[in-house]
Scaffold this motif. Structure first.
Motif, PDB file in Angstrom:
ATOM      1  N   UNK A 233     109.968 -72.186 -36.846  1.00 39.25           N
ATOM      2  CA  UNK A 233     109.013 -72.928 -36.024  1.00 39.25           C
ATOM      3  C   UNK A 233     107.592 -72.465 -36.346  1.00 39.25           C
ATOM      4  N   UNK A 234     106.743 -73.348 -36.866  1.00 41.30           N
ATOM      5  CA  UNK A 234     105.376 -72.962 -37.222  1.00 41.30           C
ATOM      6  C   UNK A 234     104.519 -72.756 -35.978  1.00 41.30           C
ATOM      7  N   UNK A 235     103.608 -71.803 -36.049  1.00 40.82           N
ATOM      8  CA  UNK A 235     102.748 -71.499 -34.907  1.00 40.82           C
ATOM      9  C   UNK A 235     101.304 -71.850 -35.211  1.00 40.82           C
ATOM     10  N   UNK A 236     100.533 -71.979 -34.146  1.00 36.47           N
ATOM     11  CA  UNK A 236      99.104 -72.248 -34.277  1.00 36.47           C
ATOM     12  C   UNK A 236      98.421 -72.033 -32.945  1.00 36.47           C
ATOM     13  N   UNK A 237      97.109 -72.154 -32.944  1.00 38.46           N
ATOM     14  CA  UNK A 237      96.313 -72.013 -31.732  1.00 38.46           C
ATOM     15  C   UNK A 237      95.716 -73.364 -31.351  1.00 38.46           C
ATOM     16  N   UNK A 238      95.958 -73.757 -30.135  1.00 34.75           N
ATOM     17  CA  UNK A 238      95.350 -74.999 -29.672  1.00 34.75           C
ATOM     18  C   UNK A 238      93.827 -74.869 -29.636  1.00 34.75           C
ATOM     19  N   UNK A 239      93.350 -73.669 -29.355  1.00 32.96           N
ATOM     20  CA  UNK A 239      91.905 -73.438 -29.300  1.00 32.96           C
ATOM     21  C   UNK A 239      91.242 -73.724 -30.639  1.00 32.96           C
ATOM     22  N   UNK A 240      92.002 -73.663 -31.722  1.00 34.45           N
ATOM     23  CA  UNK A 240      91.462 -73.934 -33.053  1.00 34.45           C
ATOM     24  C   UNK A 240      91.703 -75.373 -33.491  1.00 34.45           C
ATOM     25  N   UNK A 241      92.325 -76.172 -32.632  1.00 36.89           N
ATOM     26  CA  UNK A 241      92.617 -77.567 -32.970  1.00 36.89           C
ATOM     27  C   UNK A 241      91.563 -78.484 -32.362  1.00 36.89           C
ATOM     28  N   UNK A 242      91.675 -79.760 -32.662  1.00 37.18           N
ATOM     29  CA  UNK A 242      90.751 -80.748 -32.094  1.00 37.18           C
ATOM     30  C   UNK A 242      91.333 -81.426 -30.861  1.00 37.18           C
ATOM     31  N   UNK A 243      92.521 -80.998 -30.442  1.00 39.25           N
ATOM     32  CA  UNK A 243      93.145 -81.613 -29.279  1.00 39.25           C
ATOM     33  C   UNK A 243      92.401 -81.248 -27.997  1.00 39.25           C
ATOM     34  N   UNK A 244      92.072 -82.212 -27.163  1.00 34.62           N
ATOM     35  CA  UNK A 244      91.419 -81.903 -25.888  1.00 34.62           C
ATOM     36  C   UNK A 244      92.436 -81.403 -24.878  1.00 34.62           C
ATOM     37  N   UNK A 245      91.951 -80.865 -23.785  1.00 30.45           N
ATOM     38  CA  UNK A 245      92.841 -80.477 -22.695  1.00 30.45           C
ATOM     39  C   UNK A 245      92.826 -79.002 -22.408  1.00 30.45           C
ATOM     40  N   UNK A 246      93.447 -78.656 -21.301  1.00 25.98           N
ATOM     41  CA  UNK A 246      93.492 -77.273 -20.835  1.00 25.98           C
ATOM     42  C   UNK A 246      94.417 -76.442 -21.704  1.00 25.98           C
ATOM     43  N   UNK A 247      94.136 -75.138 -21.748  1.00 27.90           N
ATOM     44  CA  UNK A 247      95.002 -74.213 -22.471  1.00 27.90           C
ATOM     45  C   UNK A 247      96.080 -73.637 -21.560  1.00 27.90           C
ATOM     46  N   UNK A 248      95.680 -72.997 -20.480  1.00 30.18           N
ATOM     47  CA  UNK A 248      96.623 -72.256 -19.639  1.00 30.18           C
ATOM     48  C   UNK A 248      96.590 -72.804 -18.213  1.00 30.18           C
ATOM     49  N   UNK A 249      97.617 -73.556 -17.837  1.00 32.47           N
ATOM     50  CA  UNK A 249      97.721 -74.119 -16.491  1.00 32.47           C
ATOM     51  C   UNK A 249      99.080 -73.743 -15.916  1.00 32.47           C
ATOM     52  N   UNK A 250      99.067 -72.950 -14.855  1.00 38.86           N
ATOM     53  CA  UNK A 250     100.305 -72.468 -14.249  1.00 38.86           C
ATOM     54  C   UNK A 250     100.390 -72.972 -12.802  1.00 38.86           C
ATOM     55  N   UNK A 251     101.261 -73.947 -12.589  1.00 41.87           N
ATOM     56  CA  UNK A 251     101.457 -74.465 -11.238  1.00 41.87           C
ATOM     57  C   UNK A 251     102.248 -73.459 -10.410  1.00 41.87           C
ATOM     58  N   UNK A 252     101.711 -73.110  -9.267  1.00 37.10           N
ATOM     59  CA  UNK A 252     102.394 -72.229  -8.323  1.00 37.10           C
ATOM     60  C   UNK A 252     103.178 -73.113  -7.362  1.00 37.10           C
ATOM     61  N   UNK A 253     104.485 -73.101  -7.499  1.00 37.30           N
ATOM     62  CA  UNK A 253     105.350 -73.984  -6.704  1.00 37.30           C
ATOM     63  C   UNK A 253     106.053 -73.263  -5.564  1.00 37.30           C
ATOM     64  N   UNK A 254     105.638 -72.040  -5.271  1.00 40.37           N
ATOM     65  CA  UNK A 254     106.375 -71.234  -4.292  1.00 40.37           C
ATOM     66  C   UNK A 254     106.359 -71.842  -2.895  1.00 40.37           C
ATOM     67  N   UNK A 255     105.237 -72.420  -2.499  1.00 44.55           N
ATOM     68  CA  UNK A 255     105.165 -72.997  -1.154  1.00 44.55           C
ATOM     69  C   UNK A 255     106.132 -74.168  -1.003  1.00 44.55           C
ATOM     70  N   UNK A 256     106.194 -75.015  -2.026  1.00 40.38           N
ATOM     71  CA  UNK A 256     107.131 -76.137  -1.974  1.00 40.38           C
ATOM     72  C   UNK A 256     108.566 -75.653  -2.123  1.00 40.38           C
ATOM     73  N   UNK A 257     108.797 -74.677  -3.004  1.00 41.17           N
ATOM     74  CA  UNK A 257     110.151 -74.172  -3.205  1.00 41.17           C
ATOM     75  C   UNK A 257     110.767 -73.661  -1.907  1.00 41.17           C
ATOM     76  N   UNK A 258     109.951 -73.062  -1.052  1.00 39.70           N
ATOM     77  CA  UNK A 258     110.474 -72.537   0.214  1.00 39.70           C
ATOM     78  C   UNK A 258     110.986 -73.648   1.122  1.00 39.70           C
ATOM     79  N   UNK A 259     110.560 -74.884   0.898  1.00 43.29           N
ATOM     80  CA  UNK A 259     111.003 -76.015   1.726  1.00 43.29           C
ATOM     81  C   UNK A 259     112.263 -76.676   1.185  1.00 43.29           C
ATOM     82  N   UNK A 260     112.672 -76.297  -0.025  1.00 42.39           N
ATOM     83  CA  UNK A 260     113.724 -77.020  -0.728  1.00 42.39           C
ATOM     84  C   UNK A 260     115.034 -76.249  -0.793  1.00 42.39           C
ATOM     85  N   UNK A 261     116.134 -76.989  -0.813  1.00 39.81           N
ATOM     86  CA  UNK A 261     117.432 -76.415  -1.150  1.00 39.81           C
ATOM     87  C   UNK A 261     117.590 -76.338  -2.670  1.00 39.81           C
ATOM     88  N   UNK A 262     116.979 -77.298  -3.356  1.00 38.12           N
ATOM     89  CA  UNK A 262     117.027 -77.337  -4.815  1.00 38.12           C
ATOM     90  C   UNK A 262     116.256 -76.153  -5.397  1.00 38.12           C
TER      91      UNK A 262
END
Length: 275
Positions: A233-262
Motif C-alpha cells: 500500500x503506497x503512502x503519502x501526505x495529504x498536506x503535500x497534495x492539492x486535495x482540499x479538506x480537513x486533515x484530522x477530524x475526530x468525532x467524539x461519539x461518547x455522548x450519543x453512545x451512552x444513549x444507545x444499545x448499539x
C-alpha cells in the motif's frame, strides 16, 4: 411502521433497508439514477431538487419514519437545499426524520469534535452539509441530525475497494498517513440510526467509531483482515497534495453512545475478522 429510506440504492441505504425489513417494517426506498438490488423495498425515483416529487413520494409511501442517507456530493441544490425541502415535507406529514450528515462540516482545526461544536467547513461539500443541518433543525426541530465518518463494510465499501486495488497494483494513488478519521462499520451505523429513529431524541448526534486512524492505517487493517500484503500500500501526505479538506477530524461519539444499545465498534475491532 412504514420506513422510507432516501438514497436507498447507496451503500448505507442498502444496509438500512436490510435492517428495517428484518425488524418487520414495511420499507420503501428512493433512488436518483437506478433502483438498488435490495429485494425488501418498494422503489421510487426521486430528485431532491423537485419539491413536487418530494411531496408526492412522502405522501404516497405514508412513511412514519424518513431516513435521509442520500449523498449529492458538493451539489448545493441536492446536498444543502434538498434535505431542507425533505424536512419541511416530513414535518408537514408528521413523519419522523433522521438526516445523515458528515464530519466534513468541520475544518480539523479543533481535531476533537463533540455534538456541541459548531460547523466550520472548508470545502463546498462540507458547507452544503452544514447548511443542510442548520436548515433542517430550523424547519423541523424534532428531527435528528446524525454526523458520521468513513463508512466501512465487509469488503464492499469504496475505501475497501481502493485498498484492494492499490494492493493489487491496479490503481494509482496513495493512502494518506496524515488524514485521520474515526471510521464506523455500516451495520453498526445503520443500527444506531434506526435506534435513534425509533426513539424520541432530537437534534445533533455523532455516530462514529471510537478509534482515530489515518487512511493508511485503516488500509493496513483492511489488508491484513483480507489476507493482502499491506506493504504494497503506497503512502503519502495529504498536506503535500492539492486535495482540499480537513486533515484530522475526530468525532467524539461518547455522548450519543451512552444513549444507545448499539455498540459503535472502532476500526481495530471490525477489521479483525476476514471479510
Amino acid at each position: 411502521m412504514t420506513v422510507l429510506i432516501i438514497g436507498g440504492s447507496g451503500f448505507l441505504g442498502t444496509e438500512l433497508i436490510r435492517q428495517a425489513a428484518m425488524a418487520g417494517h414495511a420499507t420503501a426506498a428512493t433512488y436518483a439514477t437506478r433502483p438498488g438490488t435490495a429485494p425488501h423495498a418498494a422503489w421510487y425515483p426521486l430528485d431532491l431538487r423537485d419539491p413536487g416529487r418530494v411531496d408526492a413520494v412522502v405522501a404516497e409511501v405514508g412513511a412514519d419514519l424518513v431516513v435521509n442517507a442520500s449523498s449529492g456530493d458538493a451539489d448545493w441544490a441536492v446536498t444543502a437545499q434538498g434535505p431542507v425541502r425533505l424536512a419541511m415535507t416530513a414535518a408537514r406529514y408528521g413523519s419522523r426524520l433522521v438526516h445523515v450528515s458528515s464530519d466534513a462540516v468541520f475544518s480539523g482545526a479543533g481535531v476533537h469534535y463533540d455534538e456541541s461544536c459548531l460547523p466550520d467547513p472548508v470545502t463546498p461539500y462540507g458547507a452544503a452539509k452544514a447548511a443542510a443541518e442548520t436548515g433542517i433543525l430550523l424547519v423541523y426541530p424534532q428531527a435528528v441530525v446524525a454526523r458520521t465518518s468513513l463508512i466501512i463494510g465487509d469488503g464492499d465499501s469504496v475505501h475497501e475497494r481502493i485498498v484492494h486495488e492499490l494492493a493489487a497494483g491496479t490503481r494509482d494513488g496513495v493512502l494518506f498517513t496524515d488524514d485521520v478519521r474515526c471510521p464506523v462499520h455500516v451495520a453498526d451505523l445503520a443500527a444506531a440510526l434506526l435506534e435513534l429513529a425509533y426513539g424520541d431524541t432530537a437534534g445533533v448526534h455523532h455516530l462514529a467509531g471510537p478509534h482515530a486512524v489515518s487512511r493508511h492505517e485503516l488500509g493496513t487493517l483492511i489488508a491484513r483482515r483480507d489476507g493482502l500484503d499491506a506493504s504494497r500500500l503506497p503512502t503519502g501526505l495529504r498536506a503535500h497534495s492539492t486535495l482540499p479538506g480537513a486533515l484530522d477530524v475526530r468525532l467524539d461519539s461518547r455522548a450519543t453512545q451512552r444513549k444507545l444499545r448499539t455498540t459503535l465498534r472502532g476500526a481495530h475491532q471490525f477489521c479483525t475478522t476476514p471479510a
